[in-house]
Write a protein that holds these residues in place. Structure first.
Motif: not given
Length: 82
Positions: A35, A41, A68
């Protein structure tokens, strides 16, 4: 609709993994590293910041605003066998 246990604890672990504890007693490891290439991120590449993960209302989040989905953490996390 699938019923999920509540995420109650998250701890940053080596190599951008998260050690997760759910309300049903299950422990899972989730590899968050893939991610980090996403712009939302990318700030979490700072390992000191990544390590400040917290659980709020059953979701993980960081002080910088990243969060998340706990259902994805549960579904894609690998079971910890003790």
């Amino acid at each position: 609709m699938k019923s999920y246990p509540k995420l109650i604890e998250a701890t940053a672990w080596k190599d951008y993994n998260l050690l997760l504890l759910f309300s049903n007693g299950e422990k899972k490891v989730f590899d968050f590293a893939p991610n980090l290439s996403h712009p939302f991120y990318s700030v979490l590449k700072d390992n000191a910041l990544f390590c400040k993960v917290m659980v709020t209302g059953g979701e993980i989040e960081w002080a910088t605003g990243q969060d998340y989905c706990p259902h994805t953490l549960y579904d894609k996390g690998l079971d910890v066998i003790e």
